[in-house]
Design a protein around this motif. Structure first.
Motif, mmCIF file in Angstrom:
data_model
loop_
_atom_site.group_PDB
_atom_site.id
_atom_site.type_symbol
_atom_site.label_atom_id
_atom_site.label_comp_id
_atom_site.label_asym_id
_atom_site.label_seq_id
_atom_site.Cartn_x
_atom_site.Cartn_y
_atom_site.Cartn_z
ATOM 1 N N CYS A 77 49.002 52.261 30.514
ATOM 2 C CA CYS A 77 47.692 51.933 31.099
ATOM 3 C C CYS A 77 47.792 50.697 31.990
ATOM 4 O O CYS A 77 48.420 49.701 31.641
ATOM 5 C CB CYS A 77 46.674 51.693 29.993
ATOM 6 S SG CYS A 77 45.016 51.287 30.598
ATOM 7 N N LYS A 78 47.134 50.763 33.138
ATOM 8 C CA LYS A 78 47.054 49.635 34.063
ATOM 9 C C LYS A 78 45.612 49.119 34.081
ATOM 10 O O LYS A 78 44.656 49.900 34.013
ATOM 11 C CB LYS A 78 47.446 50.054 35.474
ATOM 12 C CG LYS A 78 48.879 50.576 35.605
ATOM 13 C CD LYS A 78 49.893 49.475 35.427
ATOM 14 C CE LYS A 78 51.310 49.947 35.749
ATOM 15 N NZ LYS A 78 51.816 50.953 34.793
ATOM 16 N N VAL A 79 45.472 47.793 34.176
ATOM 17 C CA VAL A 79 44.152 47.164 34.250
ATOM 18 C C VAL A 79 43.988 46.557 35.633
ATOM 19 O O VAL A 79 44.817 45.761 36.075
ATOM 20 C CB VAL A 79 43.993 46.069 33.177
ATOM 21 C CG1 VAL A 79 42.660 45.334 33.358
ATOM 22 C CG2 VAL A 79 44.081 46.673 31.783
ATOM 23 N N PHE A 80 42.924 46.952 36.316
ATOM 24 C CA PHE A 80 42.601 46.392 37.622
ATOM 25 C C PHE A 80 41.419 45.445 37.448
ATOM 26 O O PHE A 80 40.322 45.869 37.075
ATOM 27 C CB PHE A 80 42.248 47.502 38.622
ATOM 28 C CG PHE A 80 43.368 48.475 38.834
ATOM 29 C CD1 PHE A 80 44.444 48.152 39.638
ATOM 30 C CD2 PHE A 80 43.359 49.715 38.212
ATOM 31 C CE1 PHE A 80 45.487 49.045 39.828
ATOM 32 C CE2 PHE A 80 44.391 50.614 38.392
ATOM 33 C CZ PHE A 80 45.453 50.277 39.203
ATOM 34 N N ASN A 81 41.663 44.167 37.708
ATOM 35 C CA ASN A 81 40.630 43.167 37.469
ATOM 36 C C ASN A 81 39.947 42.752 38.761
ATOM 37 O O ASN A 81 40.591 42.292 39.705
ATOM 38 C CB ASN A 81 41.221 41.920 36.811
ATOM 39 C CG ASN A 81 40.182 40.821 36.706
ATOM 40 O OD1 ASN A 81 39.141 40.992 36.082
ATOM 41 N ND2 ASN A 81 40.421 39.711 37.382
ATOM 42 N N PHE A 82 38.627 42.905 38.791
ATOM 43 C CA PHE A 82 37.826 42.482 39.935
ATOM 44 C C PHE A 82 36.967 41.272 39.588
ATOM 45 O O PHE A 82 36.193 40.796 40.397
ATOM 46 C CB PHE A 82 36.942 43.648 40.393
ATOM 47 C CG PHE A 82 36.224 43.418 41.696
ATOM 48 C CD1 PHE A 82 36.926 43.247 42.873
ATOM 49 C CD2 PHE A 82 34.846 43.367 41.742
ATOM 50 C CE1 PHE A 82 36.275 43.039 44.077
ATOM 51 C CE2 PHE A 82 34.171 43.163 42.937
ATOM 52 C CZ PHE A 82 34.890 43.004 44.109
ATOM 53 N N THR A 83 37.106 40.766 38.342
ATOM 54 C CA THR A 83 36.306 39.629 37.908
ATOM 55 C C THR A 83 36.753 38.366 38.635
ATOM 56 O O THR A 83 37.935 38.043 38.673
ATOM 57 C CB THR A 83 36.439 39.422 36.390
ATOM 58 O OG1 THR A 83 35.988 40.600 35.721
ATOM 59 C CG2 THR A 83 35.624 38.230 35.930
ATOM 60 N N ASN A 84 35.794 37.649 39.197
ATOM 61 C CA ASN A 84 36.103 36.397 39.892
ATOM 62 C C ASN A 84 36.165 35.223 38.910
ATOM 63 O O ASN A 84 35.600 35.298 37.818
ATOM 64 C CB ASN A 84 35.035 36.133 40.958
ATOM 65 C CG ASN A 84 35.313 36.902 42.221
ATOM 66 O OD1 ASN A 84 36.459 37.026 42.639
ATOM 67 N ND2 ASN A 84 34.271 37.427 42.843
#
Length: 441
Positions: free
Chosen positions: A125-132
Motif C-alpha cells: 500500500c502507498k500513502v499519498f499525503n496532501f495534508t499541509n
C-alpha cells in the motif's frame, strides 16, 4: 467532491472497484461525504463507494490511501495565522510560520494512520499525503520510517495545465522539469508536445494575465532563469504580502472559515441524495467564492476566470489526479514521469540524500526515482537550502517534542528570520496546541 469525481471518472480504467471516504466529523461526513457519494454514483454506478467514520474500516485491505486532514478545523488555522501576524511575520499556513503549528497537529494524527496502514492495509500500500504543510509533513513522516508515503501537490501540475490552456493545447501536452521543495519549486524546463517553450512563456505578456504568473514580474523570472511556483510570491514579495494581509478585512484562514461555515449551514437543510442538484448549486456558489479569491488578499490580484464545477466535465483531477497518475503508471507496467515529494537521493547537488524534495520523477511499478538536476542556480539553491534546514529541524522538533529545536527551526525560516520572534511563536504555538498533545519539553 473533487476526489470522488476524479476517482469515479477513471475507476473502470484503473480497475478501482471499492472506495471508502472516511471522516471523523460525522456532520461533515453526512453532508460532504454524501455529496461525494452521489457524485461518484452518477459518474460510475459500478463503483462501490462507502462512507465511514472508522479509520480501521477505511484502511483495511487498501491498495492506496490518500490523506488530507485538518486537525483542529478552520478555527485553529485562523489562530495559527493570527499568532504569527501579531508578531509581524507572515502566517501563511504552508510556507509561513503558521505551517509549523499546523504540522505540530497534523504529523501525530497522520503517523497514527500510517501505523494503521502498516497493520491493516495490503503490504504494498502507498500513502499519498496532501495534508499541509506538505514539505514538513512529508519530511517528518519519512524521518519516522514511513517510506511508503509520498507528498503530493497540484500546484505544479495545475500551472502546467494553465499553460496548456494559454496555448490552446489539450491536457497532457505540457511536461515540466521541476526541482525544489513543496511550495518552493522552480521549473527548469517546460515542453509542449516535446518542444521547449519556457523562454516563450516567460516573455509572453498573456501568461501574466491568464495564469498564476500574475503574481510575479517578468524581470524576476528572467533573473531566476525559470518559471516559479506561485507560492514563491511569499518569499520574493514578503513585505508586500504581509502589508496586503494586514490591510485586508480578513485573513485567508478567516475567509475560508467564514465560507465553510456558511456553506455547511446552507447545506444542512438539503438532502444530498434527493436534492443533489440543489446541493451542488450551493457548493458551487460558496466554493467558487473561495477559489475566485485565491491569494487575492496577499497579492491584491484576483483570478480573472470565474470558477465553476461540473461533475461530468473533464479536468486535470487536482491532487487526486496526481495520485491517480501514479496508480495508472504502476498498473500499466510502463514508465512515466510526474512531480512528487520524495527523498532527494543525490538529485539536487547541495542537499542531503534524505531531504524530501518536490521534483520530477520517473515512475514505474517499483516506485519513484527523481530526475538528476545536479548543480542548480546558486541563488535558487540558497533559498531551497535555507528552507530545507528549517524543515529538517521542524521534523526533529515535532518527533522529539522539543521546544528548543522548534525555536531553532523557526529562527532559520526566511519568513521569520529572528530568534526573539521564534521564541515568542513557539510559546504561542505550544500553548495553542497543548490540548492536542500536551506539553512540549
Amino acid at each position: 467532491m473533487f476526489l470522488a469525481k476524479s476517482i469515479a471518472s477513471r475507476a473502470e480504467q484503473l480497475g478501482i472497484d471499492k472506495l471508502y471516504f472516511m471522516d471523523n466529523n460525522e456532520m461533515k461526513l453526512k453532508i460532504y461525504g454524501e455529496m461525494a457519494r452521489q457524485t461518484a454514483k452518477r459518474i460510475c454506478p459500478a463503483l462501490d463507494m462507502r462512507l465511514t467514520a472508522s479509520g480501521e474500516e477505511a484502511i483495511r485491505d487498501a491498495d492506496y490511501v490518500i490523506t488530507t486532514i485538518r486537525v483542529g478545523g478552520d478555527k485553529m488555522r485562523v489562530a495559527d495565522e493570527r499568532a504569527a501576524l501579531d508578531l509581524g511575520v507572515l502566517g501563511q499556513e504552508t510556507t509561513g510560520a503558521a505551517g509549523f503549528s499546523f504540522a505540530m497537529r497534523s504529523v501525530p494524527a497522520l503517523a497514527e494512520y500510517c501505523e494503521l496502514v502498516k497493520r491493516l492495509a495490503k503490504p504494498e500500500c502507498k500513502v499519498f499525503n496532501f495534508t499541509n504543510p506538505a514539505g514538513v509533513v512529508s519530511q517528518t513522516l519519512r524521518d519516522m520510517g514511513h517510506d511508503f508515503t509520498y507528498g503530493i501537490c497540484d500546484a505544479p501540475s495545475g500551472m502546467l495545465r494553465s499553460f496548456e490552456k494559454l496555448y490552446g493545447m489539450p491536457e497532457g501536452s505540457a511536461e515540466g522539469e521541476v526541482y525544489g521543495l513543496n511550495h518552493l519549486s522552480y521549473f527548469a524546463s517546460i515542453k509542449m508536445c516535446g518542444k521547449e517553450v519556457m523562454p516563450d512563456i516567460i516573455e509572453n505578456d498573456k501568461a501574466y494575465e491568464k495564469t498564476d504568473l500574475r503574481y510575479f514580474e517578468k524581470d524576476l523570472l528572467r533573473r531566476r532563469g525559470g518559471v516559479l511556483n506561485e507560492y514563491l510570491y511569499y518569499f520574493y514579495y514578503r513585505e508586500k504580502a504581509l502589508q496586503n494581509i494586514l490591510a485586508a478585512s480578513e485573513t485567508r484562514g478567516e475567509q475560508i472559515a467564514r465560507i465553510n461555515e456558511a456553506m455547511t449551514e446552507e447545506l444542512r437543510g438539503v438532502d444530498a441524495e434527493k436534492e443533489f442538484d440543489r446541493a451542488l448549486e450551493i457548493f458551487e456558489k460558496w466554493y467558487g467564492e473561495r477559489e475566485n479569491n485565491y491569494m487575492a488578499s496577499e497579492t491584491g490580484v484576483k483570478r480573472a476566470q470565474p470558477w465553476h464545477f461540473d461533475i461530468y466535465e473533464k479536468d486535470d483531477g487536482g491532487y487526486a489526479g496526481v495520485a491517480l497518475k501514479y496508480i495508472e503508471t504502476a498498473l500499466s507496467g510502463k514508465k512515466s514521469s510526474m512531480i512528487l515529494c520524495v527523498p532527494n537521493d543525490g538529485a539536487i547537488k547541495g542537499l542531503e540524500d534524505g531531504d524530501v524534495v518536490e521534483i520530477t520523477c520517473d515512475i514505474d511499478g517499483n516506485g519513484a526515482v527523481p530526475h538528476s538536476f545536479g548543480a542548480v542556480d546558486a541563488q535558487n539553491l540558497e533559498l531551497i537550502r535555507r528552507v530545507k534546514n528549517y524543515e529538517r529541524l521542524a521534523s526533529e522538533a515535532i518527533r522529539e517534542r522539543s521546544a528548543d529545536k522548534a525555536v531553532d527551526a523557526l529562527t532559520l525560516h526566511p519568513l521569520v528570520n529572528s530568534y526573539s520572534i521564534a521564541k515568542e511563536l513557539v510559546k504561542k504555538y505550544t500553548e495553542l496546541n497543548k490540548d492536542y498533545f500536551g506539553e512540549w519539553k
